[in-house]
Motif scaffolding. Structure first.
Motif, PDB file in Angstrom:
ATOM      1  N   GLN A  85      97.542  60.062  57.000  1.00 49.26           N
ATOM      2  CA  GLN A  85      98.106  59.513  55.766  1.00 49.26           C
ATOM      3  C   GLN A  85      97.529  60.149  54.504  1.00 49.26           C
ATOM      4  N   ILE A  86      96.734  61.197  54.677  1.00 46.91           N
ATOM      5  CA  ILE A  86      95.951  61.695  53.542  1.00 46.91           C
ATOM      6  C   ILE A  86      96.834  62.176  52.392  1.00 46.91           C
ATOM      7  N   ASP A  87      97.912  62.923  52.688  1.00 41.70           N
ATOM      8  CA  ASP A  87      98.755  63.447  51.607  1.00 41.70           C
ATOM      9  C   ASP A  87      99.446  62.308  50.854  1.00 41.70           C
ATOM     10  N   ASN A  88     100.055  61.415  51.603  1.00 38.70           N
ATOM     11  CA  ASN A  88     100.736  60.285  50.980  1.00 38.70           C
ATOM     12  C   ASN A  88      99.743  59.395  50.244  1.00 38.70           C
ATOM     13  N   LEU A  89      98.568  59.219  50.832  1.00 41.81           N
ATOM     14  CA  LEU A  89      97.546  58.363  50.235  1.00 41.81           C
ATOM     15  C   LEU A  89      97.035  58.931  48.916  1.00 41.81           C
ATOM     16  N   LEU A  90      96.836  60.259  48.866  1.00 43.69           N
ATOM     17  CA  LEU A  90      96.350  60.894  47.638  1.00 43.69           C
ATOM     18  C   LEU A  90      97.379  60.757  46.520  1.00 43.69           C
ATOM     19  N   LEU A  91      98.654  60.941  46.843  1.00 42.16           N
ATOM     20  CA  LEU A  91      99.698  60.828  45.823  1.00 42.16           C
ATOM     21  C   LEU A  91      99.767  59.414  45.264  1.00 42.16           C
ATOM     22  N   MET A  92      99.732  58.432  46.143  1.00 43.71           N
ATOM     23  CA  MET A  92      99.840  57.047  45.684  1.00 43.71           C
ATOM     24  C   MET A  92      98.568  56.600  44.973  1.00 43.71           C
ATOM     25  N   THR A  93      97.432  57.111  45.416  1.00 35.44           N
ATOM     26  CA  THR A  93      96.187  56.803  44.706  1.00 35.44           C
ATOM     27  C   THR A  93      96.225  57.377  43.299  1.00 35.44           C
ATOM     28  N   TRP A  94      96.754  58.593  43.175  1.00 37.89           N
ATOM     29  CA  TRP A  94      96.875  59.207  41.849  1.00 37.89           C
ATOM     30  C   TRP A  94      97.802  58.385  40.950  1.00 37.89           C
ATOM     31  N   ASN A  95      98.948  57.957  41.487  1.00 37.37           N
ATOM     32  CA  ASN A  95      99.855  57.117  40.704  1.00 37.37           C
ATOM     33  C   ASN A  95      99.175  55.818  40.286  1.00 37.37           C
ATOM     34  N   THR A  96      98.459  55.205  41.222  1.00 36.97           N
ATOM     35  CA  THR A  96      97.783  53.939  40.935  1.00 36.97           C
ATOM     36  C   THR A  96      96.731  54.116  39.851  1.00 36.97           C
ATOM     37  N   ILE A  97      95.934  55.170  39.949  1.00 36.63           N
ATOM     38  CA  ILE A  97      94.843  55.382  38.991  1.00 36.63           C
ATOM     39  C   ILE A  97      95.389  55.730  37.614  1.00 36.63           C
ATOM     40  N   THR A  98      96.372  56.626  37.548  1.00 34.58           N
ATOM     41  CA  THR A  98      96.878  57.035  36.220  1.00 34.58           C
ATOM     42  C   THR A  98      97.526  55.870  35.484  1.00 34.58           C
TER      43      THR A  98
END
Length: 569
Positions: free
Chosen positions: A364-377
């Motif tokens: 899940q790393i790719d999907n997780l990084l994208l969603m984490t970035w959206n969440t943080i920004t």
């Protein structure tokens, strides 16, 4: 010459935005809510041109009332909302009554930060993993105590039970710490030491002192938080999707299903359901307040009767037991999510996985990084704007010597008192009409509606109690007001600012409906993905996203505590 005319020109220019900060902040809060309510009201009475409905009528209400299971959903909504609020308030007052005069109060205060940081969806996932028929608690007792070699078939017990017991338990894990946090803030505003000494001299015990002297002054400070908790419990969607009843669900979940129906005309009865939910929340708040006033009236003879006693040893241990139970369930909920996220094979009734793996995370790393970035920004942007507006409003209070209180606090609480789904659907309609739906700025704005009240309330007391003599000393030494603010006041309030930022970021991370409606599916966050996965059966992947969702605000609170301790050292 006035004091303002003696100010430097730069500072006079800076004071101009401060003078408009309260009005601008209230506009950012109230305008979208009012527009959203209008955008919900019109479709509820048949006007939604985008689906071809251009005539006002009561057809949406007739369609709503004809829906099977509507009255069951209404009863379930009322039962879970009132039961959660009553249980959370009872636990809060019990802990405050037994611990306000003891070292336990400091321990409770320290344990609140991690509880408040964990998003409610993550807690709901963990609790579901914990109390399910094949959950961790049953595994601990099987087969040595129960004889179960296979998961038992509990009729009406566990996640999504028809009575909503699991939903009430999940909501209490979040509402009780929130009300306790607001209760601690309220206690700090009262002369507890003087009242306690006076009560002891008259022969009252600790429990009697709290109930007869402190509580009548404390509850008015808790009234708005209790209303917010009741409204949230009545209208919550993400927790109800994860662990609440599904056949039928609560009214808020049912309305969301109608909104997402491929048949667009279903949005008309959905809007009517949302309006009904809004009226239900208003009536519930009025009913709660009436019940509290009646209780205060009936208890008046007991309050002034002069009966002594109230040591309350049994009540103390019962309250501490309830508090420890909430803490234990929250801790176990987070722990079982973490275990599932690393489990490869975990057959029932084993207490621990047979095999461990990192593949759940790697996959899940790719999907997780994208969603984490959206969440943080989105979280950082919304929290930063909320902090800027809160500091501007509080600084305006300092210069004008006015306090944002009284009726204005109701306006600040309005995004928390009005059901989210009650105006977010209307906001989505207006965003679509203005071709702004699915935009990043629209998403940040909707998060700001819920982040701002928490940031302001977290920062208000430290800001208002700041000793002005520090700043006056800096001014007497010849520095400017702007420099005194940036070099003296703000660094001394760095700890409270860090905590307010952590609270705001945690609130943003937990937002489900605002992201769903304003993001239009283009900005998926960890929270929206985790709730979407709730309909699946892969506990390992759900554990990965739930742990990631819980980790972000926890890291924010740890950073805030580090900043606060660094400033104190």
């Amino acid at each position: 010459m006035s004091g303002l005319s003696r100010q430097p020109v730069v500072w006079r220019i800076l004071l101009l935005p401060l003078a408009h900060a309260p009005a601008f902040t209230l506009f950012l809060l109230l305008a979208p809510i009012a527009a959203g309510l209008i955008g919900t009201l019109l479709p509820a009475f048949g006007w939604l041109p985008v689906v071809g409905a251009t005539e006002f009528s009561l057809a949406p209400w007739r369609a709503l009332l004809a829906e099977p299971g509507l009255w069951h959903s209404l009863g379930l909504t009322l039962w879970t909302g009132f039961a959660t609020t009553a249980l959370s308030l009872l636990l809060t007052l019990s802990l405050l009554a037994t611990c306000y005069h003891s070292p336990w109060l400091h321990r409770i205060r320290r344990s609140l930060a991690p509880l408040l940081a964990i998003p409610h969806a993550a807690l709901a996932f963990g609790l579901a993993f914990l109390i399910a028929p094949s959950g961790w608690l049953v595994r601990w007792l099987s087969p040595w105590a129960t004889g179960w070699e296979r998961p038992p078939d509990f009729a009406g017990f566990g996640p999504q039970d028809p009575w909503g017991i699991s939903l009430i338990l999940a909501l209490t894990l979040k509402e009780a710490p929130y009300l306790l946090f607001m209760g601690l803030i309220g206690l700090a505003q009262l002369p507890i030491a003087a009242w306690s000494a006076m009560a002891r001299s008259l022969g009252y015990g600790p429990i009697g002192t709290f109930l007869k002297i402190i509580l009548p002054s404390l509850y008015p400070l808790l009234r708005l938080p209790v209303f917010a908790a009741l409204t949230f419990a009545l209208t919550v969607v993400d927790i109800a999707l994860i662990i609440g009843p599904s056949t039928p669900p609560t009214l808020a979940v049912q309305a969301l299903r109608w909104f997402n129906d491929p048949e667009l005309t279903r949005r008309l009865p959905a809007a009517a359901a949302v309006l009904l939910l809004l009226l239900l929340a208003l009536i519930s708040v009025a009913t709660w307040e009436s019940a509290m006033r009646l209780l205060a009236y009936w208890s008046r003879p007991w309050l002034i009767g002069g009966r002594r006693g109230g040591g309350g040893d049994f009540a103390k241990w019962a309250a501490l037991g309830g508090g420890h139970l909430v803490l234990a369930l929250a801790t176990l909920s987070v722990s079982v999510m973490l275990v599932w996220s690393f489990a490869r094979r975990w057959a029932f009734p084993l207490m621990w996985p047979e095999q461990w793996t990192l593949e759940n995370w790697y996959g899940q790393i790719d999907n997780l990084l994208l969603m984490t970035w959206n969440t943080i920004t989105v979280g950082v942007a919304a929290t930063g704007l909320a902090l800027l507006l809160s500091v501007a409003c509080l600084e305006h209070e300092v210069h004008r010597r006015v306090t944002f209180a009284g009726r204005s606090v109701w306006l600040l609480y309005l995004p928390l008192l009005v059901p989210q789904i009650g105006f977010l659907f209307g906001i989505q309609v207006l965003l679509v009409w203005g071709h702004l739906d699915g935009g990043w700025l629209a998403l940040v704005w909707t998060h700001l509606l819920f982040v701002l009240p928490y940031v302001f309330l977290s920062l208000a007391d430290p800001w208002r109690t700041f000793d002005p003599r520090y700043k006056q000393t800096a001014l007497a030494l010849g520095t400017s007001r702007a420099r005194a603010f940036w070099r003296v006041k703000l660094p001394m309030l760095c700890g409270p600012v860090a905590v307010a930022v952590a609270v705001g970021f945690a609130v943003s991370v937990a937002q489900y409906l605002p992201t769903l409606f304003a993001g239009a599916g283009r900005y998926a966050t960890i929270t929206t993905e985790a709730v979407t996965l709730a309909s699946g059966a892969n506990r390992r992947i759900i554990g990965v996203y739930a742990v990631a969702q819980a980790a972000l605000p926890l890291l924010g609170f740890l950073a805030a505590l580090w900043v606060a301790r660094k400033r104190q050292s």
